[in-house]
Design a protein around this motif. Structure first.
Motif, PDB file in Angstrom:
ATOM      1  N   THR A  38       0.970  -1.080  -0.360  1.00 57.97           N
ATOM      2  CA  THR A  38       0.160   0.150   0.107  1.00 57.97           C
ATOM      3  C   THR A  38       0.389   1.091   0.053  1.00 57.97           C
ATOM      4  O   THR A  38       0.355   2.519  -0.461  1.00 57.97           O
ATOM      5  CB  THR A  38      -0.830   0.298   1.507  1.00 57.97           C
ATOM      6  N   ILE A  39       2.306   1.168  -0.199  1.00 55.74           N
ATOM      7  CA  ILE A  39       3.217   2.417   0.402  1.00 55.74           C
ATOM      8  C   ILE A  39       4.182   1.644  -1.060  1.00 55.74           C
ATOM      9  O   ILE A  39       4.965   1.805  -0.624  1.00 55.74           O
ATOM     10  CB  ILE A  39       3.182   2.818   1.476  1.00 55.74           C
ATOM     11  N   PRO A  40       3.645   1.853  -2.037  1.00 53.81           N
ATOM     12  CA  PRO A  40       5.244   2.006  -3.300  1.00 53.81           C
ATOM     13  C   PRO A  40       5.534   2.844  -3.767  1.00 53.81           C
ATOM     14  O   PRO A  40       6.634   2.665  -4.060  1.00 53.81           O
ATOM     15  CB  PRO A  40       3.741   1.760  -4.244  1.00 53.81           C
ATOM     16  N   ASP A  41       5.189   4.190  -3.039  1.00 51.67           N
ATOM     17  CA  ASP A  41       6.092   5.519  -3.084  1.00 51.67           C
ATOM     18  C   ASP A  41       6.913   5.918  -2.055  1.00 51.67           C
ATOM     19  O   ASP A  41       7.159   6.715  -1.837  1.00 51.67           O
ATOM     20  CB  ASP A  41       6.067   6.860  -3.053  1.00 51.67           C
ATOM     21  N   GLY A  42       6.657   4.732  -0.587  1.00 54.63           N
ATOM     22  CA  GLY A  42       7.533   4.761   0.628  1.00 54.63           C
ATOM     23  C   GLY A  42       8.935   4.838   0.373  1.00 54.63           C
ATOM     24  O   GLY A  42       9.305   4.052  -0.190  1.00 54.63           O
ATOM     25  N   ASN A  43       9.613   5.293   1.109  1.00 57.53           N
ATOM     26  CA  ASN A  43      11.220   4.755   1.909  1.00 57.53           C
ATOM     27  C   ASN A  43      10.729   3.510   2.346  1.00 57.53           C
ATOM     28  O   ASN A  43      11.116   3.282   3.184  1.00 57.53           O
ATOM     29  CB  ASN A  43      12.246   5.817   2.903  1.00 57.53           C
ATOM     30  N   ASN A  87      22.002  -4.444  16.449  1.00 54.19           N
ATOM     31  CA  ASN A  87      22.039  -5.265  17.734  1.00 54.19           C
ATOM     32  C   ASN A  87      22.090  -7.173  17.264  1.00 54.19           C
ATOM     33  O   ASN A  87      21.896  -8.458  18.127  1.00 54.19           O
ATOM     34  CB  ASN A  87      21.488  -5.334  18.929  1.00 54.19           C
ATOM     35  N   GLY A  88      22.869  -7.764  15.889  1.00 55.26           N
ATOM     36  CA  GLY A  88      22.906  -8.454  15.408  1.00 55.26           C
ATOM     37  C   GLY A  88      22.226  -9.414  14.850  1.00 55.26           C
ATOM     38  O   GLY A  88      22.047 -10.055  14.354  1.00 55.26           O
ATOM     39  N   ASN A  89      20.716  -8.408  14.856  1.00 54.88           N
ATOM     40  CA  ASN A  89      19.909  -9.060  14.164  1.00 54.88           C
ATOM     41  C   ASN A  89      19.829  -7.837  12.440  1.00 54.88           C
ATOM     42  O   ASN A  89      20.524  -6.961  12.130  1.00 54.88           O
ATOM     43  CB  ASN A  89      18.556  -8.193  14.556  1.00 54.88           C
ATOM     44  N   LEU A  90      19.024  -8.164  11.712  1.00 50.50           N
ATOM     45  CA  LEU A  90      18.515  -7.901  10.187  1.00 50.50           C
ATOM     46  C   LEU A  90      17.047  -6.420  11.091  1.00 50.50           C
ATOM     47  O   LEU A  90      15.950  -7.540  11.384  1.00 50.50           O
ATOM     48  CB  LEU A  90      18.622  -8.111   9.091  1.00 50.50           C
ATOM     49  N   ILE A  91      17.441  -5.412  10.136  1.00 54.67           N
ATOM     50  CA  ILE A  91      16.330  -4.586  10.403  1.00 54.67           C
ATOM     51  C   ILE A  91      15.705  -4.160   9.275  1.00 54.67           C
ATOM     52  O   ILE A  91      16.334  -3.259   8.796  1.00 54.67           O
ATOM     53  CB  ILE A  91      16.088  -3.639  11.437  1.00 54.67           C
ATOM     54  N   SER A  92      14.932  -3.958   9.155  1.00 57.98           N
ATOM     55  CA  SER A  92      13.845  -2.707   7.800  1.00 57.98           C
ATOM     56  C   SER A  92      13.005  -1.726   8.406  1.00 57.98           C
ATOM     57  O   SER A  92      12.294  -2.450   9.046  1.00 57.98           O
ATOM     58  CB  SER A  92      12.907  -4.132   7.095  1.00 57.98           C
ATOM     59  N   VAL A  93      13.334  -0.992   7.743  1.00 57.89           N
ATOM     60  CA  VAL A  93      12.125  -0.245   8.080  1.00 57.89           C
ATOM     61  C   VAL A  93      11.466   0.581   7.260  1.00 57.89           C
ATOM     62  O   VAL A  93      12.442   0.772   5.889  1.00 57.89           O
ATOM     63  CB  VAL A  93      13.048   0.897   8.715  1.00 57.89           C
ATOM     64  N   PHE A  94      10.176   0.772   7.473  1.00 58.56           N
ATOM     65  CA  PHE A  94       9.750   1.267   5.987  1.00 58.56           C
ATOM     66  C   PHE A  94       8.651   2.734   6.183  1.00 58.56           C
ATOM     67  O   PHE A  94       7.969   2.685   7.767  1.00 58.56           O
ATOM     68  CB  PHE A  94       8.491   0.476   6.024  1.00 58.56           C
ATOM     69  N   GLN A  95       8.813   3.813   4.957  1.00 58.68           N
ATOM     70  CA  GLN A  95       8.230   5.152   5.816  1.00 58.68           C
ATOM     71  C   GLN A  95       7.035   4.765   4.853  1.00 58.68           C
ATOM     72  O   GLN A  95       7.748   5.146   4.049  1.00 58.68           O
ATOM     73  CB  GLN A  95       9.289   6.024   5.968  1.00 58.68           C
ATOM     74  N   ASP A  96       5.639   5.563   5.496  1.00 59.02           N
ATOM     75  CA  ASP A  96       5.564   5.524   4.447  1.00 59.02           C
ATOM     76  C   ASP A  96       5.529   7.216   3.750  1.00 59.02           C
ATOM     77  O   ASP A  96       6.167   8.006   3.932  1.00 59.02           O
ATOM     78  CB  ASP A  96       4.027   6.096   5.458  1.00 59.02           C
ATOM     79  N   HIS A  97       4.477   7.264   2.598  1.00 53.78           N
ATOM     80  CA  HIS A  97       4.693   8.758   1.808  1.00 53.78           C
ATOM     81  C   HIS A  97       4.541   9.659   2.591  1.00 53.78           C
ATOM     82  O   HIS A  97       3.776   9.517   4.128  1.00 53.78           O
ATOM     83  CB  HIS A  97       3.403   8.613   0.819  1.00 53.78           C
ATOM     84  N   MET A  98       5.289  10.811   2.326  1.00 49.42           N
ATOM     85  CA  MET A  98       5.087  11.349   2.819  1.00 49.42           C
ATOM     86  C   MET A  98       5.464  11.454   4.729  1.00 49.42           C
ATOM     87  O   MET A  98       5.417  12.249   5.512  1.00 49.42           O
ATOM     88  CB  MET A  98       4.002  12.549   3.146  1.00 49.42           C
ATOM     89  N   GLY A  99       6.108  10.323   4.823  1.00 55.16           N
ATOM     90  CA  GLY A  99       6.392  10.057   6.576  1.00 55.16           C
ATOM     91  C   GLY A  99       5.248   9.628   7.523  1.00 55.16           C
ATOM     92  O   GLY A  99       5.761   9.946   8.138  1.00 55.16           O
ATOM     93  N   LYS A 100       3.872   9.281   6.533  1.00 52.23           N
ATOM     94  CA  LYS A 100       2.678   9.193   7.910  1.00 52.23           C
ATOM     95  C   LYS A 100       3.370   8.111   8.201  1.00 52.23           C
ATOM     96  O   LYS A 100       2.562   7.493   8.288  1.00 52.23           O
ATOM     97  CB  LYS A 100       1.316   9.281   7.436  1.00 52.23           C
ATOM     98  N   GLY A 101       4.230   7.691   9.058  1.00 51.48           N
ATOM     99  CA  GLY A 101       4.525   6.707   9.942  1.00 51.48           C
ATOM    100  C   GLY A 101       5.551   5.680   9.636  1.00 51.48           C
ATOM    101  O   GLY A 101       5.803   6.133   8.513  1.00 51.48           O
ATOM    102  N   VAL A 102       5.907   4.937  10.607  1.00 51.84           N
ATOM    103  CA  VAL A 102       7.220   4.591   9.723  1.00 51.84           C
ATOM    104  C   VAL A 102       6.994   2.831  11.086  1.00 51.84           C
ATOM    105  O   VAL A 102       6.613   2.689  12.120  1.00 51.84           O
ATOM    106  CB  VAL A 102       8.301   4.688  11.043  1.00 51.84           C
ATOM    107  N   SER A 103       7.365   1.733   9.866  1.00 49.19           N
ATOM    108  CA  SER A 103       7.375   0.771  11.275  1.00 49.19           C
ATOM    109  C   SER A 103       8.450   0.154  10.366  1.00 49.19           C
ATOM    110  O   SER A 103       9.195   0.120   9.627  1.00 49.19           O
ATOM    111  CB  SER A 103       5.688   0.012   9.746  1.00 49.19           C
ATOM    112  N   VAL A 104       9.308  -0.856  11.932  1.00 53.20           N
ATOM    113  CA  VAL A 104      10.112  -1.510  11.842  1.00 53.20           C
ATOM    114  C   VAL A 104      10.217  -2.562  12.198  1.00 53.20           C
ATOM    115  O   VAL A 104       8.908  -3.249  12.815  1.00 53.20           O
ATOM    116  CB  VAL A 104      10.400  -0.690  12.714  1.00 53.20           C
ATOM    117  N   PHE A 105      10.874  -3.322  11.459  1.00 50.71           N
ATOM    118  CA  PHE A 105      10.384  -5.380  11.757  1.00 50.71           C
ATOM    119  C   PHE A 105      11.919  -5.754  11.877  1.00 50.71           C
ATOM    120  O   PHE A 105      13.092  -4.955  11.265  1.00 50.71           O
ATOM    121  CB  PHE A 105      10.379  -5.228  10.193  1.00 50.71           C
ATOM    122  N   SER A 106      11.932  -6.992  12.663  1.00 51.27           N
ATOM    123  CA  SER A 106      13.194  -7.980  13.048  1.00 51.27           C
ATOM    124  C   SER A 106      13.358  -8.633  12.516  1.00 51.27           C
ATOM    125  O   SER A 106      12.443  -9.806  12.216  1.00 51.27           O
ATOM    126  CB  SER A 106      13.376  -7.882  13.623  1.00 51.27           C
TER     127      SER A 106
END
Length: 467
Positions: A319-324, A331-350
């Motif tokens: 739903t956020i094709p143009d997000g970052n 801390n030894g893990n791979l972390i992915s971060v998804f920033q919505d369009h215009m920064g409207k929300g940031v989601s972090v996953f391990s």
């Protein structure tokens, strides 16, 4: 006539006896004045001697006083003071006295100083990476510390023109310049390591037909290390192919793998590749991962590139094709971060590497993330910054127009924003600013976070072709 003349003569003598002789008066006054001027001259000379003595005594006292409280301070102590200062605070430090303006005091805060200790808890200004961004119009690197307001400059004449920051690691930048030139730069020591020319013609021959662009580049370790590997990747818009380039320390030429077929659809996101536990991980636009093993079969035509079937992308990513997107080790893990369009929300996953799924992260605890599309870093908060974790920094600043409404708060372009997972809002240090998106903010493009590195390499280490 003679009698009259005699009478007149007697009258004149009487008159002259009643008056002093006119010609003798000036000589009398001159004698008096001569004595007065002589005494006045002696008095003036005496006062000048007294004034000169007082001035000399004051200068001696000031010099003695200055020597007592500044010249006699140990260089190690002054060096530690400098390591705790940045920007305007350092300028104030140098304004204290002439001794502290000299180097003993260097012209830029700690950038040419070897730290007296390797204990990061004693080096507060070097605990976190710094954001360096390049402005094409002035060919200088602007330096920003995440916990300080304002920025300062590093001038590197002749190196930054037409340059693009590709990646950073261990205090080194990897820069692309003049279409085919790639080189490493340590902006703190201004050391340069040249790489063999990139085979741009060979890369573009087929990739241009498949709408592939210049590769996203990363490197494993400092370029002075014999273990350093530079890796680059580009993907086609159709998600069916990728091209990979790689070079190892000491190699004279690049190895190019063009148009490799994907076993699964994969479109490279704007996140740079990350070296993790001996492998290169690339984050796709859909949240999936591609993996490359740089230690196997790159010389015999085989290329160990695989698009992983798992982890599956988080459901909301589509739903956020143009997000970052960002990928970072933490801390030894791979972390992915998804920033919505215009920064409207940031989601972090391990990444759970046992089950190969993305687990959402609600709290970073005592860690901070520093993200750009060129590179990403994480840092653990230690003394004296306990309690400042759980923050995500982006290369985003408040617009100058914001300064008019928040000038009393110190707002404006010199304030970098961070995202708090706790409040789910963007904030800045030292101001009352908070917002749920990044509208009215400036995003720096040609930039990267970098850890300060003050080690000056030897002339041998500056030659890529020597192992």
């Amino acid at each position: 006539m003679a009698k009259a003349t005699a009478k007149e003569t007697r009258e004149e003598e009487v008159i002259n006896q009643d008056q002093p002789e006119a010609r003798s008066a000036p000589w009398y006054l001159l004698g008096v004045c001569k004595n007065a001027f002589f005494h006045l001259y002696q008095y003036i000379c005496q006062q000048k001697k007294i004034s000169s003595s007082i001035t000399h005594q004051r200068k001696t006292e000031e010099s003695s006083s200055s020597s007592n409280w500044s010249d006699d301070l140990p260089e190690e102590l002054l060096g530690f003071f400098r390591l705790c200062l940045f920007g305007q605070d350092y300028c104030t430090f140098r304004a204290v006295c002439r001794t502290w303006r000299s180097n003993k005091g260097n012209p830029f805060p700690i950038l040419h100083t070897t730290p007296p200790t390797t204990d990061q808890s004693l080096l507060p200004m070097t605990q976190f990476p710094w954001l360096l961004y390049l402005k094409e119009e002035d060919h200088v690197l602007n330096v920003f510390h995440p916990l300080c307001k304002g920025s300062t400059l590093i001038e590197i004449p002749g190196l930054l023109s037409d340059s693009r920051i590709c990646s950073s690691s261990n205090g080194w930048f990897l820069l692309w310049q003049y279409s085919r030139r790639l080189f490493f730069l340590n902006p703190f020591t201004k050391s340069v390591i040249e790489l063999p020319d990139f085979p741009r013609d060979q890369w573009d021959f087929v990739n241009h037909l498949l709408d592939m662009h210049l590769p996203a580049l990363s490197f494993t370790s400092p370029p002075t290390s014999s273990n350093c590997i530079v890796f680059g990747i580009s993907s086609s818009c159709s998600a069916d192919r990728v091209s990979i380039c790689i070079i190892r320390h000491g190699e004279p030429n690049w190895t190019i793998h063009k148009c490799l077929p994907n076993n699964l659809p994969f479109v490279l996101s704007n996140a740079n590749p990350v070296f993790h536990k001996g492998l290169v991980y690339c984050l796709g636009e859909g949240g999936n991962l591609g993996v490359f093993d740089p230690h196997k079969g790159t010389r015999d035509g085989e290329c160990n590139w695989t698009v992983l079937a798992k982890p599956l992308a988080p459901s909301f990513v589509s739903t956020i094709p143009d997000g970052n997107r960002s990928l970072v080790q933490c801390n030894g893990n791979l972390i992915s971060v998804f920033q919505d369009h215009m920064g409207k929300g940031v989601s972090v996953f391990s990444l759970d590497q046992q089950r190969m799924i993305w687990n959402q992260v609600q709290d970073l605890n005592d860690h901070m993330l520093f993200l750009t599309s060129q590179t990403s870093h994480s840092a653990k908060v230690v003394n004296p910054f306990n309690g400042m974790g759980d923050k995500i920094y982006f290369p985003i600043f408040l617009f100058s127009s914001c300064n008019s409404s928040s000038s009393n708060d110190g707002g404006g372009f010199n304030s970098c924003v961070f995202y708090s997972l706790c409040s789910e809002m963007y904030h800045t240090f030292g101001t009352s600013h908070s917002s749920r998106d990044i509208s009215r903010m400036k995003i720096q493009i040609n930039c990267a976070w970098i850890e300060p590195n003050f080690v000056i390499p030897s002339s041998k280490d500056l030659k890529w072709g020597l192992k």
